[in-house]
Design a protein around this motif. Structure first.
Motif, PDB file in Angstrom:
ATOM      1  N   LEU A 282      16.260  -6.134  12.042  1.00 58.55           N
ATOM      2  CA  LEU A 282      15.818  -5.594  13.176  1.00 58.55           C
ATOM      3  C   LEU A 282      14.561  -4.782  12.673  1.00 58.55           C
ATOM      4  O   LEU A 282      13.481  -4.482  13.265  1.00 58.55           O
ATOM      5  CB  LEU A 282      16.791  -4.758  13.653  1.00 58.55           C
ATOM      6  CG  LEU A 282      16.321  -4.006  14.818  1.00 58.55           C
ATOM      7  CD1 LEU A 282      16.132  -4.804  16.203  1.00 58.55           C
ATOM      8  CD2 LEU A 282      17.548  -3.008  15.447  1.00 58.55           C
ATOM      9  N   PHE A 283      14.787  -3.720  11.765  1.00 63.19           N
ATOM     10  CA  PHE A 283      13.683  -2.849  11.142  1.00 63.19           C
ATOM     11  C   PHE A 283      12.683  -3.698  10.635  1.00 63.19           C
ATOM     12  O   PHE A 283      11.608  -3.424  11.013  1.00 63.19           O
ATOM     13  CB  PHE A 283      14.311  -2.020  10.154  1.00 63.19           C
ATOM     14  CG  PHE A 283      13.458  -1.104   9.479  1.00 63.19           C
ATOM     15  CD1 PHE A 283      13.198   0.093  10.153  1.00 63.19           C
ATOM     16  CD2 PHE A 283      12.748  -1.334   8.267  1.00 63.19           C
ATOM     17  CE1 PHE A 283      12.230   0.832   9.771  1.00 63.19           C
ATOM     18  CE2 PHE A 283      11.862  -0.377   7.850  1.00 63.19           C
ATOM     19  CZ  PHE A 283      11.639   0.718   8.461  1.00 63.19           C
ATOM     20  N   LEU A 284      12.702  -4.675  10.010  1.00 62.11           N
ATOM     21  CA  LEU A 284      11.835  -5.334   9.179  1.00 62.11           C
ATOM     22  C   LEU A 284      10.863  -6.197  10.346  1.00 62.11           C
ATOM     23  O   LEU A 284       9.651  -6.620  10.359  1.00 62.11           O
ATOM     24  CB  LEU A 284      12.094  -6.366   8.146  1.00 62.11           C
ATOM     25  CG  LEU A 284      12.442  -5.561   6.946  1.00 62.11           C
ATOM     26  CD1 LEU A 284      13.033  -6.536   6.073  1.00 62.11           C
ATOM     27  CD2 LEU A 284      11.409  -4.820   6.320  1.00 62.11           C
ATOM     28  N   GLY A 285      11.674  -6.874  11.417  1.00 59.75           N
ATOM     29  CA  GLY A 285      11.092  -7.797  12.321  1.00 59.75           C
ATOM     30  C   GLY A 285      10.411  -7.178  13.570  1.00 59.75           C
ATOM     31  O   GLY A 285       9.541  -7.407  14.120  1.00 59.75           O
TER      32      GLY A 285
ATOM     33  N   PRO B  40       6.628  -3.323  12.333  1.00 57.26           N
ATOM     34  CA  PRO B  40       5.648  -3.525  12.935  1.00 57.26           C
ATOM     35  C   PRO B  40       4.989  -2.764  14.025  1.00 57.26           C
ATOM     36  O   PRO B  40       3.838  -2.412  14.269  1.00 57.26           O
ATOM     37  CB  PRO B  40       5.781  -5.124  13.210  1.00 57.26           C
ATOM     38  CG  PRO B  40       7.141  -5.476  12.667  1.00 57.26           C
ATOM     39  CD  PRO B  40       7.758  -4.117  12.246  1.00 57.26           C
ATOM     40  N   PHE B  41       6.046  -2.285  14.970  1.00 57.98           N
ATOM     41  CA  PHE B  41       5.672  -1.412  15.931  1.00 57.98           C
ATOM     42  C   PHE B  41       5.203   0.016  15.116  1.00 57.98           C
ATOM     43  O   PHE B  41       4.068   0.408  15.866  1.00 57.98           O
ATOM     44  CB  PHE B  41       6.849  -1.073  16.820  1.00 57.98           C
ATOM     45  CG  PHE B  41       6.719   0.043  17.697  1.00 57.98           C
ATOM     46  CD1 PHE B  41       5.991  -0.229  18.943  1.00 57.98           C
ATOM     47  CD2 PHE B  41       7.026   1.281  17.713  1.00 57.98           C
ATOM     48  CE1 PHE B  41       5.487   0.513  19.980  1.00 57.98           C
ATOM     49  CE2 PHE B  41       6.781   2.118  18.652  1.00 57.98           C
ATOM     50  CZ  PHE B  41       6.077   1.914  19.746  1.00 57.98           C
ATOM     51  N   LEU B  42       5.577   0.511  14.383  1.00 58.65           N
ATOM     52  CA  LEU B  42       5.252   1.664  13.708  1.00 58.65           C
ATOM     53  C   LEU B  42       3.761   1.488  13.090  1.00 58.65           C
ATOM     54  O   LEU B  42       2.998   2.216  13.157  1.00 58.65           O
ATOM     55  CB  LEU B  42       6.160   2.381  12.723  1.00 58.65           C
ATOM     56  CG  LEU B  42       7.467   2.556  13.110  1.00 58.65           C
ATOM     57  CD1 LEU B  42       8.414   3.054  11.954  1.00 58.65           C
ATOM     58  CD2 LEU B  42       7.287   3.823  14.247  1.00 58.65           C
ATOM     59  N   VAL B  43       3.660   0.353  12.413  1.00 56.16           N
ATOM     60  CA  VAL B  43       2.150  -0.025  11.911  1.00 56.16           C
ATOM     61  C   VAL B  43       1.347  -0.228  12.805  1.00 56.16           C
ATOM     62  O   VAL B  43       0.278   0.511  12.865  1.00 56.16           O
ATOM     63  CB  VAL B  43       2.396  -1.425  11.106  1.00 56.16           C
ATOM     64  CG1 VAL B  43       1.126  -1.735  10.652  1.00 56.16           C
ATOM     65  CG2 VAL B  43       3.079  -1.486   9.755  1.00 56.16           C
ATOM     66  N   LEU B  44       1.608  -0.721  14.313  1.00 60.86           N
ATOM     67  CA  LEU B  44       0.689  -0.715  15.272  1.00 60.86           C
ATOM     68  C   LEU B  44       0.280   0.361  15.803  1.00 60.86           C
ATOM     69  O   LEU B  44      -0.820   0.949  16.047  1.00 60.86           O
ATOM     70  CB  LEU B  44       1.347  -1.735  16.306  1.00 60.86           C
ATOM     71  CG  LEU B  44       0.705  -2.261  17.577  1.00 60.86           C
ATOM     72  CD1 LEU B  44      -0.046  -3.503  17.022  1.00 60.86           C
ATOM     73  CD2 LEU B  44       1.478  -2.684  18.631  1.00 60.86           C
ATOM     74  N   LEU B  45       1.458   1.256  16.076  1.00 58.51           N
ATOM     75  CA  LEU B  45       1.235   2.707  16.962  1.00 58.51           C
ATOM     76  C   LEU B  45       0.337   3.587  15.693  1.00 58.51           C
ATOM     77  O   LEU B  45      -0.567   4.179  16.221  1.00 58.51           O
ATOM     78  CB  LEU B  45       2.584   3.276  16.853  1.00 58.51           C
ATOM     79  CG  LEU B  45       2.543   4.743  17.705  1.00 58.51           C
ATOM     80  CD1 LEU B  45       2.026   4.485  18.948  1.00 58.51           C
ATOM     81  CD2 LEU B  45       3.926   5.279  17.749  1.00 58.51           C
TER      82      LEU B  45
ATOM     83  N   ALA C 281      -4.056  -5.122  11.853  1.00 52.89           N
ATOM     84  CA  ALA C 281      -3.246  -4.241  10.908  1.00 52.89           C
ATOM     85  C   ALA C 281      -1.859  -4.932  10.576  1.00 52.89           C
ATOM     86  O   ALA C 281      -1.248  -5.023   9.542  1.00 52.89           O
ATOM     87  CB  ALA C 281      -2.869  -3.012  11.314  1.00 52.89           C
ATOM     88  N   LEU C 282      -1.430  -5.974  11.694  1.00 51.76           N
ATOM     89  CA  LEU C 282      -0.426  -6.667  11.704  1.00 51.76           C
ATOM     90  C   LEU C 282      -0.426  -7.886  10.658  1.00 51.76           C
ATOM     91  O   LEU C 282       0.554  -8.476  10.313  1.00 51.76           O
ATOM     92  CB  LEU C 282       0.308  -7.114  12.960  1.00 51.76           C
ATOM     93  CG  LEU C 282       0.555  -6.004  13.879  1.00 51.76           C
ATOM     94  CD1 LEU C 282       1.123  -6.642  15.155  1.00 51.76           C
ATOM     95  CD2 LEU C 282       1.776  -5.345  13.320  1.00 51.76           C
ATOM     96  N   ILE C 283      -1.673  -8.472  10.524  1.00 58.27           N
ATOM     97  CA  ILE C 283      -2.118  -9.464   9.801  1.00 58.27           C
ATOM     98  C   ILE C 283      -1.315  -9.383   8.471  1.00 58.27           C
ATOM     99  O   ILE C 283      -0.679 -10.105   7.814  1.00 58.27           O
ATOM    100  CB  ILE C 283      -3.418 -10.000   9.845  1.00 58.27           C
ATOM    101  CG1 ILE C 283      -3.693 -10.512  11.164  1.00 58.27           C
ATOM    102  CG2 ILE C 283      -3.730 -11.148   8.955  1.00 58.27           C
ATOM    103  CD1 ILE C 283      -5.121 -10.979  11.583  1.00 58.27           C
ATOM    104  N   PRO C 284      -2.010  -8.097   7.684  1.00 61.52           N
ATOM    105  CA  PRO C 284      -1.438  -8.010   6.386  1.00 61.52           C
ATOM    106  C   PRO C 284       0.156  -7.767   6.306  1.00 61.52           C
ATOM    107  O   PRO C 284       0.655  -8.121   5.479  1.00 61.52           O
ATOM    108  CB  PRO C 284      -2.063  -6.854   5.906  1.00 61.52           C
ATOM    109  CG  PRO C 284      -3.174  -6.388   6.770  1.00 61.52           C
ATOM    110  CD  PRO C 284      -2.774  -7.297   8.108  1.00 61.52           C
ATOM    111  N   TYR C 285       0.534  -7.088   7.266  1.00 61.62           N
ATOM    112  CA  TYR C 285       1.953  -6.793   7.113  1.00 61.62           C
ATOM    113  C   TYR C 285       2.878  -8.188   7.481  1.00 61.62           C
ATOM    114  O   TYR C 285       3.716  -8.172   6.351  1.00 61.62           O
ATOM    115  CB  TYR C 285       2.267  -6.083   8.660  1.00 61.62           C
ATOM    116  CG  TYR C 285       3.849  -6.001   8.805  1.00 61.62           C
ATOM    117  CD1 TYR C 285       4.585  -4.891   7.924  1.00 61.62           C
ATOM    118  CD2 TYR C 285       4.657  -6.645   9.613  1.00 61.62           C
ATOM    119  CE1 TYR C 285       5.938  -4.762   8.097  1.00 61.62           C
ATOM    120  CE2 TYR C 285       6.069  -6.630   9.625  1.00 61.62           C
ATOM    121  CZ  TYR C 285       6.849  -5.478   8.783  1.00 61.62           C
ATOM    122  OH  TYR C 285       7.952  -5.374   9.017  1.00 61.62           O
TER     123      TYR C 285
END
Length: 140
Positions: A78-81, A85-90, A113-117
């Motif tokens: 749940l955290f990784l998926g 990603p929400f925190l990276v986006l924010l 920013a989600l592409i490298p993640y």
């Protein structure tokens, strides 16, 4: 395993090969067992496949099995998926938003920013697979 701290699903063995087996499980929403699920748009059922090691057991294709996974592994997924990603986006939106007033650029930078993640997740997929262990037992 402690049944209070694990996630349990029943499934059917779909294929066996190379010391691994593929198990198909039906993931149900909480309301799928409701008597009105045929007329309600909220109920959903989804078939998922899990690949796991045979772990010294003998299974046959079509055999019904029960899969156990530690609840902590579910929280990790749940955290990784979803959460990270929400925190990276924010975080990206806040940083780029402070640097520029162009909202379109902020949105594109956040999505970019989600592409490298997800690329990093892809390259570490084999290491992540090792951290998600499933115990499989046959059903009689």
């Amino acid at each position: 395993m402690n049944s209070e701290k694990e996630i349990i699903h029943d499934g059917i063995v779909k294929s066996i090969g190379n010391g691994q087996m593929c198990v198909s499980i039906i993931s149900k929403s909480a309301c799928s067992g409701c008597h009105a699920n045929g007329s309600c748009n909220l109920s959903e059922m989804e078939e998922k496949e899990i690949v796991t090691d045979l772990s010294g057991h003998t299974f046959k294709v079509g055999q019904q099995v029960r899969i156990h996974m530690q609840q902590s592994a579910g929280f990790k997924a749940l955290f990784l998926g979803y959460i990270l990603p929400f925190l990276v986006l924010l975080f990206t939106m806040i940083v780029v938003g402070n640097l520029t007033a162009d909202e379109g650029l902020v949105g594109l930078a956040a999505l970019g920013a989600l592409i490298p993640y997800y690329t990093i997740l892809y390259f570490f997929r084999n290491r992540l697979k090792k951290s998600f262990k499933y115990a499989v037992e046959p059903l009689n």
